[in-house]
Enzyme design. Sequence first.
Site, PDB file in Angstrom:
ATOM      1  N   ASP A  73      13.463 -13.342  36.211  1.00 30.69           N
ATOM      2  CA  ASP A  73      12.075 -13.466  36.709  1.00 30.69           C
ATOM      3  C   ASP A  73      11.589 -12.326  37.375  1.00 30.69           C
ATOM      4  O   ASP A  73      10.288 -11.608  37.394  1.00 30.69           O
ATOM      5  CB  ASP A  73      11.188 -14.684  36.433  1.00 30.69           C
ATOM      6  CG  ASP A  73      11.291 -15.071  35.318  1.00 30.69           C
ATOM      7  OD1 ASP A  73      11.587 -15.080  34.275  1.00 30.69           O
ATOM      8  OD2 ASP A  73      10.808 -16.289  35.493  1.00 30.69           O
ATOM      9  N   ARG A  78       3.702 -11.046  35.103  1.00 36.69           N
ATOM     10  CA  ARG A  78       4.747 -10.247  35.774  1.00 36.69           C
ATOM     11  C   ARG A  78       4.704  -9.146  35.817  1.00 36.69           C
ATOM     12  O   ARG A  78       4.818  -7.380  36.357  1.00 36.69           O
ATOM     13  CB  ARG A  78       6.204 -10.652  35.699  1.00 36.69           C
ATOM     14  CG  ARG A  78       6.346 -12.199  35.833  1.00 36.69           C
ATOM     15  CD  ARG A  78       7.900 -12.528  35.830  1.00 36.69           C
ATOM     16  NE  ARG A  78       8.124 -13.865  35.807  1.00 36.69           N
ATOM     17  CZ  ARG A  78       7.295 -15.062  36.756  1.00 36.69           C
ATOM     18  NH1 ARG A  78       6.573 -15.012  37.627  1.00 36.69           N
ATOM     19  NH2 ARG A  78       7.339 -16.533  36.268  1.00 36.69           N
ATOM     20  N   GLN A  95      15.932 -23.180  30.782  1.00 30.90           N
ATOM     21  CA  GLN A  95      14.585 -23.298  29.321  1.00 30.90           C
ATOM     22  C   GLN A  95      15.282 -24.319  28.135  1.00 30.90           C
ATOM     23  O   GLN A  95      15.218 -25.986  27.876  1.00 30.90           O
ATOM     24  CB  GLN A  95      13.931 -22.658  28.883  1.00 30.90           C
ATOM     25  CG  GLN A  95      12.760 -22.234  29.627  1.00 30.90           C
ATOM     26  CD  GLN A  95      12.521 -21.165  28.707  1.00 30.90           C
ATOM     27  OE1 GLN A  95      12.297 -20.457  27.759  1.00 30.90           O
ATOM     28  NE2 GLN A  95      10.641 -20.434  29.972  1.00 30.90           N
ATOM     29  N   ARG A 120       8.337 -15.322  19.879  1.00 31.90           N
ATOM     30  CA  ARG A 120       9.177 -15.499  20.895  1.00 31.90           C
ATOM     31  C   ARG A 120      10.454 -16.387  20.598  1.00 31.90           C
ATOM     32  O   ARG A 120      10.273 -17.092  18.964  1.00 31.90           O
ATOM     33  CB  ARG A 120       8.922 -16.017  22.003  1.00 31.90           C
ATOM     34  CG  ARG A 120       8.478 -14.786  23.029  1.00 31.90           C
ATOM     35  CD  ARG A 120       8.170 -15.798  24.389  1.00 31.90           C
ATOM     36  NE  ARG A 120       8.964 -15.959  25.598  1.00 31.90           N
ATOM     37  CZ  ARG A 120       8.623 -16.257  26.183  1.00 31.90           C
ATOM     38  NH1 ARG A 120       7.174 -17.026  27.059  1.00 31.90           N
ATOM     39  NH2 ARG A 120       9.873 -16.325  26.503  1.00 31.90           N
ATOM     40  N   SER A 156      20.390 -20.440  30.569  1.00 29.33           N
ATOM     41  CA  SER A 156      19.384 -20.691  30.374  1.00 29.33           C
ATOM     42  C   SER A 156      18.570 -21.781  30.563  1.00 29.33           C
ATOM     43  O   SER A 156      19.185 -22.890  30.234  1.00 29.33           O
ATOM     44  CB  SER A 156      18.483 -20.255  28.713  1.00 29.33           C
ATOM     45  OG  SER A 156      16.949 -21.234  28.470  1.00 29.33           O
ATOM     46  N   ARG A 196       7.484 -28.810  34.738  1.00 32.05           N
ATOM     47  CA  ARG A 196       8.365 -30.309  35.413  1.00 32.05           C
ATOM     48  C   ARG A 196       8.273 -31.674  35.794  1.00 32.05           C
ATOM     49  O   ARG A 196       7.883 -32.450  35.402  1.00 32.05           O
ATOM     50  CB  ARG A 196       9.906 -30.101  35.716  1.00 32.05           C
ATOM     51  CG  ARG A 196      11.463 -28.879  35.066  1.00 32.05           C
ATOM     52  CD  ARG A 196      12.070 -28.376  35.829  1.00 32.05           C
ATOM     53  NE  ARG A 196      12.875 -27.385  35.019  1.00 32.05           N
ATOM     54  CZ  ARG A 196      12.282 -26.301  34.394  1.00 32.05           C
ATOM     55  NH1 ARG A 196      11.945 -25.600  34.323  1.00 32.05           N
ATOM     56  NH2 ARG A 196      13.817 -25.286  33.861  1.00 32.05           N
ATOM     57  N   GLY A 240       6.880 -20.115  27.236  1.00 32.27           N
ATOM     58  CA  GLY A 240       7.926 -20.991  27.079  1.00 32.27           C
ATOM     59  C   GLY A 240       8.270 -22.039  27.254  1.00 32.27           C
ATOM     60  O   GLY A 240       8.938 -22.423  26.548  1.00 32.27           O
ATOM     61  N   ARG A 268      10.822  -6.590  28.826  1.00 35.02           N
ATOM     62  CA  ARG A 268      10.334  -6.312  29.702  1.00 35.02           C
ATOM     63  C   ARG A 268      11.082  -4.815  30.108  1.00 35.02           C
ATOM     64  O   ARG A 268      10.900  -4.533  31.073  1.00 35.02           O
ATOM     65  CB  ARG A 268      10.327  -7.513  30.731  1.00 35.02           C
ATOM     66  CG  ARG A 268       9.411  -8.592  30.535  1.00 35.02           C
ATOM     67  CD  ARG A 268      10.019  -9.391  31.837  1.00 35.02           C
ATOM     68  NE  ARG A 268       8.837 -10.586  31.631  1.00 35.02           N
ATOM     69  CZ  ARG A 268       7.904 -11.521  32.198  1.00 35.02           C
ATOM     70  NH1 ARG A 268       9.566 -12.103  32.725  1.00 35.02           N
ATOM     71  NH2 ARG A 268       7.301 -12.398  32.341  1.00 35.02           N
ATOM     72  N   LYS A 315       6.037 -22.273  39.596  1.00 34.82           N
ATOM     73  CA  LYS A 315       5.321 -22.618  37.912  1.00 34.82           C
ATOM     74  C   LYS A 315       6.205 -23.981  37.469  1.00 34.82           C
ATOM     75  O   LYS A 315       6.481 -24.193  36.309  1.00 34.82           O
ATOM     76  CB  LYS A 315       5.487 -21.535  37.249  1.00 34.82           C
ATOM     77  CG  LYS A 315       4.862 -21.576  35.697  1.00 34.82           C
ATOM     78  CD  LYS A 315       4.752 -19.931  35.520  1.00 34.82           C
ATOM     79  CE  LYS A 315       5.269 -18.711  34.387  1.00 34.82           C
ATOM     80  NZ  LYS A 315       6.020 -19.595  33.652  1.00 34.82           N
TER      81      LYS A 315
END
Length: 424
Positions: free
Chosen positions: A310, A384, A165, A120, A163, A26, A92, A341, A21
Amino acid sequence: MDITVEKSKPLKGVIEIPSDKSITHRAFMFSALTKGICKIKNFSKGADCMSTLKIIENLGCTIKYINDKELIINAKNALKAPTQKLYCGNSGTTTRLIMGILAGQNFNTELFGDESLSNRPMKRVIAPLELMGAEIIHNNYKLPIEIKGKTLNGINYISPLASAQVKSCILLAGLNAEGETSFTEPYKSRNHTELMFQLMGADITINANKATVKKSKLHPIDITVCGDISSAAFFIIAGLIVPESEITLTNVGINETRSGIIDVLKSMNADIELFNERTISNEKIADIKVRYSHLKSTKIEGGIIPRLIDELPIIAVAATQAEGTTIIKDAQDLRNKETDRIKAITNELNKLGADIQETPDGFIINGKTELIGNCEINCYHDHRIAMSAYIAGLICKKPIKINEFQWVNISFPEFLSLFNKITC
Ligand code: S3P
């Protein structure tokens, strides 16, 4: 779609793990910046990546499917102002990466998302983008937001968070900013952006946890996406905890910044073997064989956390079957994912009969516990959590019902059909 999961017989066989993913996001976004034509092979068909694909289409790319595994992105007319607001769905990664691209354009855009995404935190990307000169209109740093395209300046950003992201957002903004842009993080997060930038000819240098880009163009290329270790994780742990199982997973990405799960499972006494190692599109891949194992507890903290962030929900499932007390620390950002989570996993696994205690930044899990089941599990709109519950259900004494299992489609629409292939 609610499903029932029953105690499983041994899992046996060989399956190919579907596309990564993170790398697919990307490949789609970076192709949109090339002003050329790129072929993406083995892309992810999960809903998150489809959100990214739709957005680059709205920004002027033409998408042509060759078959169900390959598509062509023609970016000759991209990027241009979209005629509608851009929908990021549940993703996200889509939101935070595309913000880095859009902040430096000469047009304005609006982004919105589903209920989970709208809750978020976006300050982590808005704050550094503003330092670069971006103008972003938001309410309390949450979606929906409006981005007013501006000329950006490079910055030397020391991030409090490890991070990928945030890093990718800032490096993408840096491609189109005056001067040099650096991003330094406390621990190294996944580096797919850096590796793909290198493949596409960007001016990027990497020095330990610091990545620096200069204003540069990306060249069109063909990209083959490897299998997703975060998807493989569910099968790896199923193979380890369902008695007498032996399965082989092929085409799994084992990039060092993603493979923390392998290191942790080995420290837990897992029988796990990597072979046939190779490199495709600058990413390392391997085939992985796992056999049912007598797991023991471990401690997971510090620099390994970004390498398996993750996978922590499914690692928690494995820890319920490990002898001793497993402690997971430094994972407070798990509370900012598709759902909290830490809370979700603690609630749902305790319902099954596990012994898990929530801490501010992780879990304390006492094992080995027999999982009883005989209850209903909620997914919290989180793919997840849904898949982790499914794997736990395979070893429960009595069947469990998982509500709204369709959330699996966010990252792994092939999950159930692949599972059927290894169920005798
Ligand atoms: C991702 C980075 C990680 C991860 C997410 C995908 C990416 O998030 O949890 O699922 O593709 O860059 P953070 O970078 O926020 O830790």
